[in-house]
Design a protein around this motif. Structure first.
Motif, PDB file in Angstrom:
ATOM      1  N   GLY B  75       0.865  -1.243   0.032  1.00  0.00           N
ATOM      2  CA  GLY B  75       0.073  -0.020   0.161  1.00  0.00           C
ATOM      3  C   GLY B  75       0.967   1.180  -0.135  1.00  0.00           C
ATOM      4  O   GLY B  75       0.259   2.248  -0.413  1.00  0.00           O
ATOM      5  N   GLY B  76       2.232   1.182   0.655  1.00  0.00           N
ATOM      6  CA  GLY B  76       2.901   2.299   0.338  1.00  0.00           C
ATOM      7  C   GLY B  76       2.474   3.437   1.403  1.00  0.00           C
ATOM      8  O   GLY B  76       3.133   4.620   1.305  1.00  0.00           O
ATOM      9  N   ALA B  77       1.721   3.135   2.374  1.00  0.00           N
ATOM     10  CA  ALA B  77       1.013   4.062   3.141  1.00  0.00           C
ATOM     11  C   ALA B  77       1.264   3.482   4.743  1.00  0.00           C
ATOM     12  O   ALA B  77       0.972   2.516   4.787  1.00  0.00           O
ATOM     13  CB  ALA B  77      -0.209   4.791   2.776  1.00  0.00           C
ATOM     14  N   VAL B  78       1.232   4.400   5.632  1.00  0.00           N
ATOM     15  CA  VAL B  78       1.074   3.987   6.861  1.00  0.00           C
ATOM     16  C   VAL B  78      -0.471   3.643   7.405  1.00  0.00           C
ATOM     17  O   VAL B  78      -1.443   4.097   6.485  1.00  0.00           O
ATOM     18  CB  VAL B  78       1.530   5.137   7.926  1.00  0.00           C
ATOM     19  CG1 VAL B  78       2.918   5.331   7.620  1.00  0.00           C
ATOM     20  CG2 VAL B  78       0.422   6.172   7.791  1.00  0.00           C
ATOM     21  N   THR B  79      -0.571   2.748   8.147  1.00  0.00           N
ATOM     22  CA  THR B  79      -1.939   2.469   8.643  1.00  0.00           C
ATOM     23  C   THR B  79      -2.495   3.457   9.547  1.00  0.00           C
ATOM     24  O   THR B  79      -1.977   3.974  10.514  1.00  0.00           O
ATOM     25  CB  THR B  79      -1.847   1.043   9.402  1.00  0.00           C
ATOM     26  OG1 THR B  79      -1.626   0.030   8.364  1.00  0.00           O
ATOM     27  CG2 THR B  79      -3.205   0.908   9.911  1.00  0.00           C
ATOM     28  N   PRO B 116      11.826   8.764   7.187  1.00  0.00           N
ATOM     29  CA  PRO B 116      11.351   9.666   6.759  1.00  0.00           C
ATOM     30  C   PRO B 116       9.719   9.519   6.139  1.00  0.00           C
ATOM     31  O   PRO B 116       9.069  10.228   6.275  1.00  0.00           O
ATOM     32  CB  PRO B 116      12.210  10.002   5.476  1.00  0.00           C
ATOM     33  CG  PRO B 116      13.556   9.839   5.913  1.00  0.00           C
ATOM     34  CD  PRO B 116      13.314   8.211   6.708  1.00  0.00           C
ATOM     35  N   LEU B 117       9.536   8.413   5.281  1.00  0.00           N
ATOM     36  CA  LEU B 117       8.135   8.192   4.687  1.00  0.00           C
ATOM     37  C   LEU B 117       7.307   7.688   5.896  1.00  0.00           C
ATOM     38  O   LEU B 117       5.804   7.915   5.816  1.00  0.00           O
ATOM     39  CB  LEU B 117       8.211   7.207   3.528  1.00  0.00           C
ATOM     40  CG  LEU B 117       9.097   7.666   2.203  1.00  0.00           C
ATOM     41  CD1 LEU B 117       9.261   6.495   1.441  1.00  0.00           C
ATOM     42  CD2 LEU B 117       8.384   8.730   1.707  1.00  0.00           C
ATOM     43  N   LEU B 118       7.830   7.238   6.778  1.00  0.00           N
ATOM     44  CA  LEU B 118       6.840   6.763   7.915  1.00  0.00           C
ATOM     45  C   LEU B 118       6.510   7.568   9.161  1.00  0.00           C
ATOM     46  O   LEU B 118       5.339   7.560   9.908  1.00  0.00           O
ATOM     47  CB  LEU B 118       7.231   5.386   8.224  1.00  0.00           C
ATOM     48  CG  LEU B 118       7.368   4.342   7.382  1.00  0.00           C
ATOM     49  CD1 LEU B 118       7.964   3.034   7.977  1.00  0.00           C
ATOM     50  CD2 LEU B 118       6.123   4.013   6.617  1.00  0.00           C
ATOM     51  N   GLY B 119       7.470   8.566   9.422  1.00  0.00           N
ATOM     52  CA  GLY B 119       7.538   9.522  10.427  1.00  0.00           C
ATOM     53  C   GLY B 119       8.433   9.075  11.534  1.00  0.00           C
ATOM     54  O   GLY B 119       9.165   8.162  11.706  1.00  0.00           O
ATOM     55  N   SER B 120       8.305  10.001  12.930  1.00  0.00           N
ATOM     56  CA  SER B 120       9.120   9.554  13.886  1.00  0.00           C
ATOM     57  C   SER B 120       8.239   8.659  14.896  1.00  0.00           C
ATOM     58  O   SER B 120       7.031   9.051  15.352  1.00  0.00           O
ATOM     59  CB  SER B 120       9.368  10.848  14.602  1.00  0.00           C
ATOM     60  OG  SER B 120      10.172  11.670  13.797  1.00  0.00           O
ATOM     61  N   ASP B 121       8.873   7.646  15.216  1.00  0.00           N
ATOM     62  CA  ASP B 121       8.189   6.534  16.069  1.00  0.00           C
ATOM     63  C   ASP B 121       8.221   7.225  17.482  1.00  0.00           C
ATOM     64  O   ASP B 121       9.332   7.935  18.117  1.00  0.00           O
ATOM     65  CB  ASP B 121       9.305   5.483  16.142  1.00  0.00           C
ATOM     66  CG  ASP B 121       8.680   4.339  17.103  1.00  0.00           C
ATOM     67  OD1 ASP B 121       7.855   3.402  16.733  1.00  0.00           O
ATOM     68  OD2 ASP B 121       8.923   4.436  18.254  1.00  0.00           O
ATOM     69  N   ASN B 122       7.121   7.187  18.104  1.00  0.00           N
ATOM     70  CA  ASN B 122       6.873   7.791  19.386  1.00  0.00           C
ATOM     71  C   ASN B 122       6.044   6.860  20.467  1.00  0.00           C
ATOM     72  O   ASN B 122       5.843   7.490  21.563  1.00  0.00           O
ATOM     73  CB  ASN B 122       6.630   9.334  19.618  1.00  0.00           C
ATOM     74  CG  ASN B 122       5.264   9.484  19.165  1.00  0.00           C
ATOM     75  OD1 ASN B 122       4.434   8.452  18.829  1.00  0.00           O
ATOM     76  ND2 ASN B 122       4.727  10.609  19.178  1.00  0.00           N
ATOM     77  N   PHE B 123       5.585   5.625  20.027  1.00  0.00           N
ATOM     78  CA  PHE B 123       5.078   4.796  21.107  1.00  0.00           C
ATOM     79  C   PHE B 123       5.303   3.463  20.620  1.00  0.00           C
ATOM     80  O   PHE B 123       5.768   3.130  19.197  1.00  0.00           O
ATOM     81  CB  PHE B 123       3.665   5.081  21.252  1.00  0.00           C
ATOM     82  CG  PHE B 123       2.601   4.901  19.987  1.00  0.00           C
ATOM     83  CD1 PHE B 123       2.568   5.596  19.024  1.00  0.00           C
ATOM     84  CD2 PHE B 123       1.946   3.598  20.284  1.00  0.00           C
ATOM     85  CE1 PHE B 123       1.676   5.402  18.111  1.00  0.00           C
ATOM     86  CE2 PHE B 123       0.983   3.304  19.175  1.00  0.00           C
ATOM     87  CZ  PHE B 123       0.955   4.175  18.175  1.00  0.00           C
ATOM     88  N   VAL B 178       6.786  -0.418  13.063  1.00  0.00           N
ATOM     89  CA  VAL B 178       6.908  -1.712  13.162  1.00  0.00           C
ATOM     90  C   VAL B 178       7.689  -2.325  11.780  1.00  0.00           C
ATOM     91  O   VAL B 178       7.769  -1.794  10.930  1.00  0.00           O
ATOM     92  CB  VAL B 178       5.528  -2.523  13.456  1.00  0.00           C
ATOM     93  CG1 VAL B 178       4.951  -1.960  14.501  1.00  0.00           C
ATOM     94  CG2 VAL B 178       4.722  -2.317  12.282  1.00  0.00           C
ATOM     95  N   SER B 179       8.305  -3.287  12.173  1.00  0.00           N
ATOM     96  CA  SER B 179       8.684  -4.301  10.840  1.00  0.00           C
ATOM     97  C   SER B 179       8.504  -5.528  11.015  1.00  0.00           C
ATOM     98  O   SER B 179       8.285  -6.219  12.145  1.00  0.00           O
ATOM     99  CB  SER B 179      10.352  -3.792  10.792  1.00  0.00           C
ATOM    100  OG  SER B 179      11.108  -4.629  11.748  1.00  0.00           O
ATOM    101  N   LEU B 180       8.408  -6.040   9.766  1.00  0.00           N
ATOM    102  CA  LEU B 180       8.395  -7.708   9.719  1.00  0.00           C
ATOM    103  C   LEU B 180       9.876  -8.231   9.041  1.00  0.00           C
ATOM    104  O   LEU B 180      10.164  -8.000   8.182  1.00  0.00           O
ATOM    105  CB  LEU B 180       7.261  -7.833   8.685  1.00  0.00           C
ATOM    106  CG  LEU B 180       6.822  -9.500   8.583  1.00  0.00           C
ATOM    107  CD1 LEU B 180       6.457  -9.981   9.683  1.00  0.00           C
ATOM    108  CD2 LEU B 180       5.846  -9.857   7.425  1.00  0.00           C
ATOM    109  N   TYR B 236       1.857   2.576  12.085  1.00  0.00           N
ATOM    110  CA  TYR B 236       0.772   2.941  12.644  1.00  0.00           C
ATOM    111  C   TYR B 236       0.672   4.534  12.567  1.00  0.00           C
ATOM    112  O   TYR B 236       1.635   4.937  13.602  1.00  0.00           O
ATOM    113  CB  TYR B 236       0.141   2.244  13.896  1.00  0.00           C
ATOM    114  CG  TYR B 236       0.080   0.839  13.676  1.00  0.00           C
ATOM    115  CD1 TYR B 236      -1.014   0.420  13.067  1.00  0.00           C
ATOM    116  CD2 TYR B 236       1.154  -0.137  13.870  1.00  0.00           C
ATOM    117  CE1 TYR B 236      -1.252  -1.122  13.064  1.00  0.00           C
ATOM    118  CE2 TYR B 236       1.149  -1.623  13.890  1.00  0.00           C
ATOM    119  CZ  TYR B 236      -0.311  -1.884  13.439  1.00  0.00           C
ATOM    120  OH  TYR B 236      -0.363  -3.251  13.330  1.00  0.00           O
ATOM    121  N   HIS B 237      -0.108   5.212  12.141  1.00  0.00           N
ATOM    122  CA  HIS B 237      -0.347   6.472  12.623  1.00  0.00           C
ATOM    123  C   HIS B 237      -1.616   7.018  13.054  1.00  0.00           C
ATOM    124  O   HIS B 237      -2.627   6.643  12.464  1.00  0.00           O
ATOM    125  CB  HIS B 237       0.310   7.322  11.300  1.00  0.00           C
ATOM    126  CG  HIS B 237       0.209   8.833  11.384  1.00  0.00           C
ATOM    127  ND1 HIS B 237       1.345   9.277  12.344  1.00  0.00           N
ATOM    128  CD2 HIS B 237      -0.300   9.760  11.065  1.00  0.00           C
ATOM    129  CE1 HIS B 237       1.245  10.875  12.334  1.00  0.00           C
ATOM    130  NE2 HIS B 237       0.180  10.965  11.445  1.00  0.00           N
TER     131      HIS B 237
END
Lengths: 158, 366
Positions: B75-79, B116-123, B178-180, B236-237
């Motif tokens: 999907g190329g986009a965050v959930t 960059p494409l997914l954002g900064s992880d904060n939780f 997250v990563s798989l 996840y966003h």
């Protein structure tokens, strides 16, 4: 399926030859070697031939074919033929070997650039190495009594 | 020459069809590991006027196992998700590029890296699992897609894998990466996850007759080349505002005690305070809070106040007083408020993440 047919045919022809021409003066042997690449000290890549090991799809092997004449007379009109094994793709003559004639249909032989493949739409396209089914060498010089001649070709494991 | 009858057998319809594809070798299905590749040459010659021919020995080798796999985020986009949501899904595909059927072990994990494409992880998400899309419909079906490893994936076949996790109920969070990680494992036994594959040592000489394991996978972020593993990332966003509304009341005064420890007796003045909290991370806009004046009470005209919440014992920290109609300059200053005879209405243009606002009005007990 193709593989099974190949083996079956070969066994059949071998048996026939053994009955018709028992132990002629000329023998032929084939060996397979794997190409390994290693970085040389001067930065170039050295290709070495080693006994076949760790061959995975995408690797190259070299098939060496040696004809020896153990008879008392020279053997003339020598023609060496080698079907490209199932799973392999012809990848040109090996170093120090004369270039073979190739065939894409098992009948007509020639240089690869001169061969064409019929396509589904009734036209034809130039043949590529992937189309080659059989390689063949016609030796211009007789193999002298007690002499030998070696040819080789490279193949890619698909 | 013994070649011609042989050729006839080789040139079946399927063989011709395969050659007309003329695709590069890698685009075709790879030769399966364990395949024995045989070569046999033949020679014809003339000796003393008679033509003879002879076939050679058969030179053989066994195709070794070239382990490769690809993992891709779908999907190329965050959930997009929300605070406190359960069983939230991110989707991946796993493709077996090995020349053999393999199992694959799934190892989902949390990342604290910023992509960059997914954002900064904060939780971090909780209750995280990876499940295979068992019924192949591309959508996570709880109770149906329950396999936690990929069983017997054929060469060049792909399967969808979901990471399923819960989102904690923590105000202010917005992105969890997250990563798989997928590990090639031994195939051949259906219904059970095989052991992780181990590459055959290059120090041990190969024999032409055995299948060796050669890792051929590429490298990626947090993934080494030729380790029999591959990894892809997703996130996840939370972009929605999570607005909660609370209501409190307190007695302001009564006719007997006035302001000193007033009690809720007839004639006493009660202040109702409705608090609006936004747990974020999105900004809530154009909020309207309504509340019916309780039975047996009378609205105190001109008592509506709207502004930032004071928290604790008070209601409004900084706000504006509103008259009872819904027109006039008091509606277009920062906040608005009105009373239509039964319902009190307060309006707030926007509430930023973690912001708290309040609407207050007063009634007297009949």
């Amino acid at each position: 399926m193709r593989h099974a047919l190949l083996l079956g045919s070969l066994l059949l022809t071998t048996a026939t030859a053994a009955v018709a021409a028992p132990s002629g003066p000329v023998n032929i042997t084939t060996t397979v070697l794997a190409e390994t690449r290693a970085e040389a000290a001067n930065g170039t890549t050295q290709v070495r031939l080693v006994p076949v090991r760790r061959v995975v799809p995408g690797d190259h092997v070299v098939y060496q074919i040696k004809v020896t004449n153990s008879g008392a007379k020279p053997a003339s009109g020598v023609v060496i033929a080698n079907p490209v094994p199932a799973g392999m793709q012809y990848a040109g003559p090996a170093a120090n070997s004369p270039a073979p004639e190739v065939s894409v249909d098992g009948k007509s032989f020639g240089q690869l650039a001169s061969l064409r493949i019929a396509t589904a739409d009734g036209r034809a396209r130039p043949a590529t190495a992937a189309d080659v089914r059989v390689v063949r060498w016609r030796l211009a010089q007789p193999v002298p009594a007690g002499g030998a001649q070696q040819v080789a070709f490279r193949a890619l494991l698909k | 020459m013994s070649i011609h009858p042989l050729r006839g057998a080789l040139l079946g319809g399927s063989a011709l069809a395969a050659t007309t594809l003329a695709a590069p070798a890698f685009a075709q299905s790879q030769t399966a590991s364990g395949t024995t590749v045989n070569n046999q040459a033949s020679v014809s010659y003339d000796v003393g006027g008679s033509t003879q021919s002879v076939s050679s020995n058969v030179a053989s080798f066994v195709v070794d196992k070239k382990v490769n796999l690809a993992v891709a985020e779908v999907g190329g986009a965050v959930t997009q998700t929300a605070i406190g949501a359960t069983a939230q899904v991110t989707t991946f595909t796993v493709t077996n590029l090995t020349n053999a059927t393999q199992d694959f072990r799934l190892d989902p994990d949390q990342q604290s890296v910023s992509i960059p494409l997914l954002g900064s992880d904060n939780f971090n998400v909780t209750n995280m699992h990876a499940y295979v899309d068992s019924n192949g419909n591309g959508t996570y079906d709880a109770g149906i897609d329950t396999a936690t490893y990929i069983d017997e994936l054929a060469p060049d076949a792909s399967v969808t894998v979901f990471i399923v996790a819960d989102i904690p109920n923590t105000p202010g969070i917005d992105t969890a990466i997250v990563s798989l990680n997928v590990v090639a494992a031994t195939g051949g036994t259906g219904g059970a996850l095989g052991a992780d594959l181990i590459a055959s040592s290059t120090l041990v000489p190969d024999s032409a007759g055995t299948v060796e394991i050669v890792f051929a996978d590429g490298s990626g972020a947090l993934d080494l080349a030729r380790n029999g593993q591959a990894r892809a990332f997703d996130a996840y966003h939370i972009s929605t505002a999570v607005v909660t509304l609370g209501k409190t009341s307190r007695v302001i005064s009564d006719p007997i005690n006035f302001l000193a420890n007033p009690h809720a007796i007839p004639g006493a003045t009660i202040e109702y305070c409705m608090t609006i909290n936004n747990a974020g991370p999105g900004t809530a806009t154009n909020l309207t809070v309504t509340d019916n004046v309780p039975a047996n009470t009378t609205f105190v005209p001109g008592s509506i106040q709207v502004g930032t919440s004071a928290g604790g014992g008070g209601c409004i920290l900084v706000g504006t007083s509103e008259d009872d109609n819904n027109t006039g300059a008091d509606e277009t200053d920062l906040y608005g408020g009105s009373f239509d005879g039964t319902t009190v209405r307060g309006t707030i243009p926007s509430v930023a993440p973690l912001g708290a606002y309040a609407v207050a009005f007063r009634v007297t007990i009949n």
